[in-house]
Design a protein around this motif. Structure first.
Motif, PDB file in Angstrom:
ATOM      1  N   THR A 259      -3.806  11.467  -2.428  1.00 13.07           N
ATOM      2  CA  THR A 259      -3.872  10.596  -1.255  1.00 13.07           C
ATOM      3  C   THR A 259      -5.296  10.150  -0.985  1.00 13.07           C
ATOM      4  O   THR A 259      -5.554   8.959  -0.721  1.00 13.07           O
ATOM      5  CB  THR A 259      -3.302  11.324  -0.024  1.00 13.07           C
ATOM      6  OG1 THR A 259      -1.939  11.695  -0.277  1.00 13.07           O
ATOM      7  CG2 THR A 259      -3.361  10.438   1.207  1.00 13.07           C
TER       8      THR A 259
ATOM      9  N   THR B  34       0.829  -1.205   0.000  1.00 14.24           N
ATOM     10  CA  THR B  34       0.000   0.000   0.000  1.00 14.24           C
ATOM     11  C   THR B  34       0.866   1.259   0.000  1.00 14.24           C
ATOM     12  O   THR B  34       0.584   2.228  -0.705  1.00 14.24           O
ATOM     13  CB  THR B  34      -0.935   0.012   1.218  1.00 14.24           C
ATOM     14  OG1 THR B  34      -1.771  -1.147   1.179  1.00 14.24           O
ATOM     15  CG2 THR B  34      -1.800   1.260   1.224  1.00 14.24           C
TER      16      THR B  34
ATOM     17  N   VAL C 117       1.639   9.648  -5.516  1.00 14.71           N
ATOM     18  CA  VAL C 117       1.994  10.999  -5.064  1.00 14.71           C
ATOM     19  C   VAL C 117       3.287  11.471  -5.720  1.00 14.71           C
ATOM     20  O   VAL C 117       3.420  12.626  -6.140  1.00 14.71           O
ATOM     21  CB  VAL C 117       2.131  11.023  -3.532  1.00 14.71           C
ATOM     22  CG1 VAL C 117       2.737  12.333  -3.061  1.00 14.71           C
ATOM     23  CG2 VAL C 117       0.767  10.824  -2.876  1.00 14.71           C
TER      24      VAL C 117
ATOM     25  N   ALA D 177      -5.224   1.367  -9.173  1.00 15.34           N
ATOM     26  CA  ALA D 177      -5.701   1.272  -7.789  1.00 15.34           C
ATOM     27  C   ALA D 177      -7.187   0.943  -7.725  1.00 15.34           C
ATOM     28  O   ALA D 177      -7.636   0.168  -6.873  1.00 15.34           O
ATOM     29  CB  ALA D 177      -5.415   2.585  -7.053  1.00 15.34           C
TER      30      ALA D 177
ATOM     31  N   THR E  28      -1.255  16.694  -3.693  1.00 14.02           N
ATOM     32  CA  THR E  28      -0.893  15.554  -2.858  1.00 14.02           C
ATOM     33  C   THR E  28      -2.068  15.091  -2.009  1.00 14.02           C
ATOM     34  O   THR E  28      -2.317  13.887  -1.869  1.00 14.02           O
ATOM     35  CB  THR E  28       0.298  15.920  -1.949  1.00 14.02           C
ATOM     36  OG1 THR E  28       1.407  16.304  -2.764  1.00 14.02           O
ATOM     37  CG2 THR E  28       0.691  14.753  -1.068  1.00 14.02           C
TER      38      THR E  28
ATOM     39  N   VAL F 286      -6.371   7.582  -3.670  1.00 16.70           N
ATOM     40  CA  VAL F 286      -5.736   6.274  -3.486  1.00 16.70           C
ATOM     41  C   VAL F 286      -6.463   5.456  -2.422  1.00 16.70           C
ATOM     42  O   VAL F 286      -6.587   4.229  -2.527  1.00 16.70           O
ATOM     43  CB  VAL F 286      -4.247   6.448  -3.117  1.00 16.70           C
ATOM     44  CG1 VAL F 286      -3.651   5.147  -2.607  1.00 16.70           C
ATOM     45  CG2 VAL F 286      -3.466   6.945  -4.331  1.00 16.70           C
ATOM     46  N   PHE F 287      -6.975   6.145  -1.392  1.00 17.72           N
ATOM     47  CA  PHE F 287      -7.620   5.422  -0.300  1.00 17.72           C
ATOM     48  C   PHE F 287      -9.132   5.261  -0.486  1.00 17.72           C
ATOM     49  O   PHE F 287      -9.783   4.667   0.377  1.00 17.72           O
ATOM     50  CB  PHE F 287      -7.329   6.117   1.038  1.00 17.72           C
ATOM     51  CG  PHE F 287      -5.949   5.832   1.558  1.00 17.72           C
ATOM     52  CD1 PHE F 287      -5.694   4.679   2.284  1.00 17.72           C
ATOM     53  CD2 PHE F 287      -4.896   6.687   1.299  1.00 17.72           C
ATOM     54  CE1 PHE F 287      -4.424   4.403   2.753  1.00 17.72           C
ATOM     55  CE2 PHE F 287      -3.622   6.425   1.756  1.00 17.72           C
ATOM     56  CZ  PHE F 287      -3.380   5.273   2.488  1.00 17.72           C
TER      57      PHE F 287
ATOM     58  N   ALA G 237       7.966   3.088   0.650  1.00 15.66           N
ATOM     59  CA  ALA G 237       7.468   4.383   0.180  1.00 15.66           C
ATOM     60  C   ALA G 237       8.578   5.183  -0.504  1.00 15.66           C
ATOM     61  O   ALA G 237       8.350   5.811  -1.543  1.00 15.66           O
ATOM     62  CB  ALA G 237       6.902   5.175   1.356  1.00 15.66           C
TER      63      ALA G 237
ATOM     64  N   TRP H  76       0.835   4.182  -2.823  1.00 21.91           N
ATOM     65  CA  TRP H  76       0.595   5.588  -2.494  1.00 21.91           C
ATOM     66  C   TRP H  76       1.757   6.459  -2.954  1.00 21.91           C
ATOM     67  O   TRP H  76       1.572   7.545  -3.507  1.00 21.91           O
ATOM     68  CB  TRP H  76       0.400   5.752  -0.985  1.00 21.91           C
ATOM     69  CG  TRP H  76       0.390   7.178  -0.544  1.00 21.91           C
ATOM     70  CD1 TRP H  76      -0.655   8.052  -0.574  1.00 21.91           C
ATOM     71  CD2 TRP H  76       1.506   7.917  -0.016  1.00 21.91           C
ATOM     72  NE1 TRP H  76      -0.272   9.284  -0.103  1.00 21.91           N
ATOM     73  CE2 TRP H  76       1.052   9.224   0.251  1.00 21.91           C
ATOM     74  CE3 TRP H  76       2.834   7.587   0.264  1.00 21.91           C
ATOM     75  CZ2 TRP H  76       1.885  10.202   0.786  1.00 21.91           C
ATOM     76  CZ3 TRP H  76       3.671   8.558   0.794  1.00 21.91           C
ATOM     77  CH2 TRP H  76       3.181   9.851   1.043  1.00 21.91           C
TER      78      TRP H  76
END
Length: 431
Positions: A238, A90, A98, A420, A234, A241-242, A144, A94
């Motif tokens: 974010t 994950t 980003v 995603a 950003t 993505v979630f 990350a 992410w």
């Protein structure tokens, strides 16, 4: 430009693209001393061989798909549930989402060489953390950092691709590596341990010396760094993505961030997200279609394994091996398709690739025969890999030279968001 200078241009380059900017000529890149990192109005690429660009970009797919078969081993060794260990994947997802526009912004303002150095440093630091991290938070941080770095390297590779064939090789490398990444990760984990498998994205830095040896010419932006624009983008990315993981919170957050970003775009049209990019119809059509192709392809990748296990009675290993071949076919064949469609009308591509992908989705919905399901995966894979390269070329050509890095960053962001959303949609449909 005189005839002698014109003769030095690579075949197919537009002489106007490298004319001095304004009366009197001279370097106006804002870089003092030495070879310029970038030149405003310059033609992208600088003659970087496409093979090195493919090596620069391809290993990103190891971070996306490589952990698929080894996360249970990670969880066992760390004494954690497998679901908790998935934060490693994950975090990488992410970070590439980003990092793609952020690194494109760095390239736009500081040039390709600076962006390459920063991206490579992030990848190396992330790989080191991954190899030595004793606990999950450090592993997540390392993943990350690798995601941020490989996102930058991939965006740079695509912005330096000076032809449809070069772009095709770059995107084909992403698809080909992605199709074999789970098996390669499993083999590397068996030989060297799962930490080495999680560090495979570091292979991208092998291309760095060859790319840096070339005098890559990339346009630079005169605009001041737009910190509010970067923060808003950003936040929006974010939240998006979630969405598949926590939509109750992520959807309202994405709506608020989206409205704020749109208002800021009106106030600062030359900011972090250039208005010249998001208001270009060809760019919007290219990015939107690439998003849909990614949704279908990555959704199919998650929908097919349970269907094959149920209707063919195959084990997970047999399913993984079987699904590798249609994905590999799509990645390899996409290079030829992109080259063949280099001069095709844009409208034909906008219609043709979605039709091809839709045929694959339809086959998967109408049949449970394993061979037909694998053909369906091959069609969606070919459409997505080919569409990514073909539309990336059109998206970059649809904007001014100075906005090309930003366009590549935002285009890749659209494709990654499709990657995603696809699995989440497939999980809802298949169960």
């Amino acid at each position: 430009m005189d005839e002698k200078a014109r003769a030095l241009l690579p075949p197919g380059e537009d002489a106007r693209a490298v004319e001095p900017d304004g009366p009197g000529g001279g370097d106006r890149s804002g870089v003092r001393g030495g070879a310029p990192d970038g030149v405003r109005g310059g033609a992208p690429g600088g003659g970087v061989p496409a093979g090195w660009l493919a090596l620069l970009a391809g290993p990103m797919s190891f971070g996306i798909a490589g952990p698929a078969l080894i996360l249970p081993d990670v969880a066992r060794d760390l004494g954690l549930p497998t679901a908790t260990a998935t934060w490693i994947a994950t975090a990488f997802g992410w970070a590439i989402a980003v990092g793609t526009p952020l690194m494109a912004g760095l390239q736009s303002r500081r040039g390709a060489r600076t962006a390459l150095a920063v991206s490579a440093a992030l990848v190396l630091l992330g790989a080191v953390l991954t190899l030595v991290a004793p606990v999950l938070p450090m592993l997540v941080t390392g993943s990350a950092l690798q995601g941020l770095g490989t996102a930058g390297l991939t965006t740079i590779a695509m912005s330096l691709a000076g032809s449809a064939r070069a772009m095709g090789l770059v995107t084909a490398s992403l698809a080909t590596v992605g199709s074999t990444a789970p098996l390669v990760g499993d083999v590397v984990a068996g030989l060297l341990g799962w930490r080495a498998a999680l560090a495979l994205p570091v292979l991208s830095v092998l291309a760095l010396p060859a790319v840096l040896r070339q005098r890559s010419v990339t346009p630079l932006s005169d605009a001041r760094f737009d910190l509010p624009g970067a923060v808003l983008l950003t936040a929006l990315v974010t939240a998006l993505v979630f969405v598949p993981h926590a939509w109750q919170v992520a959807v309202p957050a994405a709506a608020v961030a989206g409205v704020a970003a749109a208002l800021w775009l009106r106030a600062r049209p030359d900011g972090f997200v250039p208005a010249a990019v998001v208001r270009a119809p060809v760019f919007l059509a290219s990015a939107g279609t690439a998003f849909l192709l990614a949704v279908a392809n990555f959704g199919m990748m998650y929908a097919l394994p349970p269907l094959l296990a149920e209707h063919a009675g195959w084990s997970s290993g047999q399913v993984g091996l079987a699904i590798t071949w249609p994905l590999l076919f799509g990645g390899l064949a996409s290079y030829l398709v992109i080259a063949m469609t280099a001069r095709a009308p844009f409208r034909a591509l906008v219609v043709g690739f979605p039709v091809l992908s839709g045929a694959g989705v339809a086959l998967a919905g109408l049949s449970t025969v394993p061979a037909v399901l694998l053909v369906a995966q091959a069609l969606t894979s070919l459409a997505a890999a080919s569409g990514q390269g073909a539309f990336a070329t059109r998206a970059g050509a649809a904007v001014p030279d100075g906005a090309r890095p930003a366009a590549m960053g935002l285009f890749n962001l659209a494709y990654l968001l499709g990657a995603a959303f696809g699995p989440a949609i497939a999980t809802l449909l298949v169960g």
